[in-house]
Design an enzyme around this catalytic site. Structure first.
Site, short mmCIF file in Angstrom:
data_model
loop_
_atom_site.label_atom_id
_atom_site.label_comp_id
_atom_site.label_asym_id
_atom_site.label_seq_id
_atom_site.Cartn_x
_atom_site.Cartn_y
_atom_site.Cartn_z
N LYS A 1 0.40 4.71 8.51
CA LYS A 1 0.98 5.04 7.19
C LYS A 1 -0.13 5.14 6.15
CE LYS A 1 1.93 1.68 4.74
NZ LYS A 1 1.45 0.81 3.67
N LYS B 1 -7.64 1.37 -2.73
CA LYS B 1 -7.22 0.91 -1.40
C LYS B 1 -7.46 2.01 -0.36
CE LYS B 1 -5.05 -1.45 1.83
NZ LYS B 1 -5.35 -2.75 2.36
N THR C 1 0.88 -1.18 0.00
CA THR C 1 0.00 0.00 0.00
C THR C 1 0.91 1.22 0.00
OG1 THR C 1 -1.63 -1.21 1.30
CG2 THR C 1 -1.86 1.17 1.21
P1 NAD Z 1 5.69 -6.45 6.95
O1 NAD Z 1 6.42 -5.30 7.58
O2 NAD Z 1 5.35 -7.64 7.78
O3 NAD Z 1 6.50 -6.97 5.67
C1 NAD Z 1 7.31 -6.17 4.85
C2 NAD Z 1 8.53 -6.99 4.48
O4 NAD Z 1 9.32 -6.20 3.58
C3 NAD Z 1 9.42 -7.33 5.68
O5 NAD Z 1 9.67 -8.72 5.70
C4 NAD Z 1 10.69 -6.51 5.45
O6 NAD Z 1 11.85 -7.13 5.94
C5 NAD Z 1 10.70 -6.41 3.92
N1 NAD Z 1 11.47 -5.28 3.43
C6 NAD Z 1 11.44 -3.99 3.85
N2 NAD Z 1 12.32 -3.25 3.14
C7 NAD Z 1 12.91 -4.09 2.24
C8 NAD Z 1 13.88 -3.92 1.24
N3 NAD Z 1 14.45 -2.72 1.00
N4 NAD Z 1 14.27 -4.99 0.51
C9 NAD Z 1 13.71 -6.22 0.74
N5 NAD Z 1 12.78 -6.44 1.69
C10 NAD Z 1 12.38 -5.38 2.43
O7 NAD Z 1 4.39 -5.82 6.31
P2 NAD Z 1 3.05 -6.60 5.86
O8 NAD Z 1 2.09 -6.55 7.00
O9 NAD Z 1 3.41 -7.87 5.22
O10 NAD Z 1 2.50 -5.55 4.77
C11 NAD Z 1 3.13 -5.42 3.51
C12 NAD Z 1 2.33 -4.41 2.70
O11 NAD Z 1 0.98 -4.87 2.56
C13 NAD Z 1 2.25 -3.03 3.37
O12 NAD Z 1 2.34 -2.03 2.41
C14 NAD Z 1 0.90 -3.06 4.06
O13 NAD Z 1 0.37 -1.75 4.20
C15 NAD Z 1 0.09 -3.90 3.10
N6 NAD Z 1 -1.02 -4.64 3.72
C16 NAD Z 1 -0.86 -5.33 4.87
C17 NAD Z 1 -1.94 -6.03 5.43
C18 NAD Z 1 -1.81 -6.79 6.73
O14 NAD Z 1 -2.83 -7.24 7.26
N7 NAD Z 1 -0.62 -7.00 7.27
C19 NAD Z 1 -3.17 -6.01 4.79
C20 NAD Z 1 -3.31 -5.33 3.57
C21 NAD Z 1 -2.23 -4.65 3.05
#
Ligand code: NAD
Length: 291
Positions: free
Chosen positions: A236, A168, A93
């Site tokens: 965020k 979204k 997102t």
């Molecule tokens: P998260 O923080 O658990 O996962 C993000 C991953 O990205 C982590 O494993 C981190 O180590 C990795 N990362 C960060 N910077 C990096 C880089 N430069 N290179 C490689 N890897 C990198 O987050 P999440 O909860 O999995 O959410 C991911 C996205 O999905 C977000 O944008 C969030 O807003 C969206 N989202 C999350 C949910 C939810 O329920 N968790 C639901 C809908 C949407």
């Protein structure tokens, strides 16, 4: 298909897992090396020593990253190594602005960038029942849409680049108000000594039912928040919404309020908890008052 998946977090872990089970040739990458090694121990796939190596032969790159900054960083590392015609689907997102910028940059290089944020939470990612809303070039979208069926039950191209992120944001505007309403309703029932299980059972069949109620009431009642979608990520998302609302001159009073409430929740120690920890703020206020 040769797919590179970057970002094995709470969401990406499961999405990449579904792709691996579909027998795609999968390369995975995450800056957290433990996430990579534990994912590889549980699934079929490989990793690579650098972002450049990870994307070089990919027909499809998929990202699930926290926010704009991480996406821009990974794009900058990968862009020069993308094969001609490679399509990049971003499930993070982010702002609509970065989605449009990357789509324009990609097209000048013979690549495609699709913004495809998701809804449905970690449970949707795990069960493969996510909703995906995309902003995409139509031809590129037709080539990859079917791949997403591995982890989604609702997949829609809404319009051109940026349209996925704007959709979204609409989703998050709705869910922000619903989350606070649920916190208020449950805290009210609790303060009045009602049996919360009975209250919940009847509300789930009544007019106030929602995804939030189905999936978040029990953790809210039990006070268990170590899972799901973090308060930090929700803050965020709402910051992105409020920026876009300013740009398009839309009044969002409830979303603005919930944005403020979540800053209290983070300060109470719940920055990394699921954002339904919002109820703890409500509980604290309610507990301190005597009728
Ligand atoms: P998260 O923080 O658990 O996962 C993000 C991953 O990205 C982590 O494993 C981190 O180590 C990795 N990362 C960060 N910077 C990096 C880089 N430069 N290179 C490689 N890897 C990198 O987050 P999440 O909860 O999995 O959410 C991911 C996205 O999905 C977000 O944008 C969030 O807003 C969206 N989202 C999350 C949910 C939810 O329920 N968790 C639901 C809908 C949407």
């Amino acid at each position: 298909m040769k797919i590179t998946f970057i970002g094995l977090g709470r969401m990406g872990w499961h999405m990449a897992g579904h792709l691996a089970r579909q027998k795609h040739t999968l390369t995975v990458l995450d800056s957290n090396l433990t996430a990579v090694s534990t994912w590889l121990a549980a699934h079929q796939g490989q990793s690579a020593p650098s972002t450049q190596d990870a994307v070089r032969d990919a027909e499809l790159v998929i990202t699930s990253l926290p926010a704009d900054a991480a996406l821009q960083l990974v794009w900058n590392e990968a862009a020069d190594s993308l094969a001609l015609g490679c399509i990049w689907i971003d499930h993070s997102t982010t702002s609509a602005e970065i989605a449009r910028q990357l789509a324009t940059t990609a097209s000048t290089r013979g690549n495609f960038f699709i913004d495809a944020p998701v809804s449905g939470g970690t449970i949707g990612a795990e069960k493969g029942t996510l909703a995906i809303m995309a902003g995409a070039d139509e031809t590129a979208w037709k080539k990859v849409e079917s791949v997403l069926q591995a982890y989604a039950q609702q997949i829609s191209r809404i319009g051109p680049p940026g349209a996925g992120q704007l959709t979204k944001m609409s989703n998050q505007i709705c869910v922000a108000g619903i989350g606070q309403a649920l916190a208020e309703g449950l805290a009210f029932a609790e303060k009045n000594g009602l049996d919360l299980e009975k209250v919940l059972a009847v509300m789930l069949k009544g007019s106030s039912t929602s995804w939030m109620m189905e999936n978040r009431s029990i953790p809210m009642i039990k006070g268990e928040f170590d899972f799901g979608f973090s308060t930090t990520l929700m803050r965020k998302d709402l910051a992105l919404v409020m920026d876009e609302a300013r740009r398009s001159d839309v009044s969002l009073p409830v979303t603005g309020l919930v944005t403020q409430l979540l800053s209290d929740v983070a300060a109470m120690g719940h920055a990394q908890s699921d954002w339904c920890s919002l109820i703890q703020r409500q509980r604290r206020l309610t507990a301190s008052r005597k009728p």
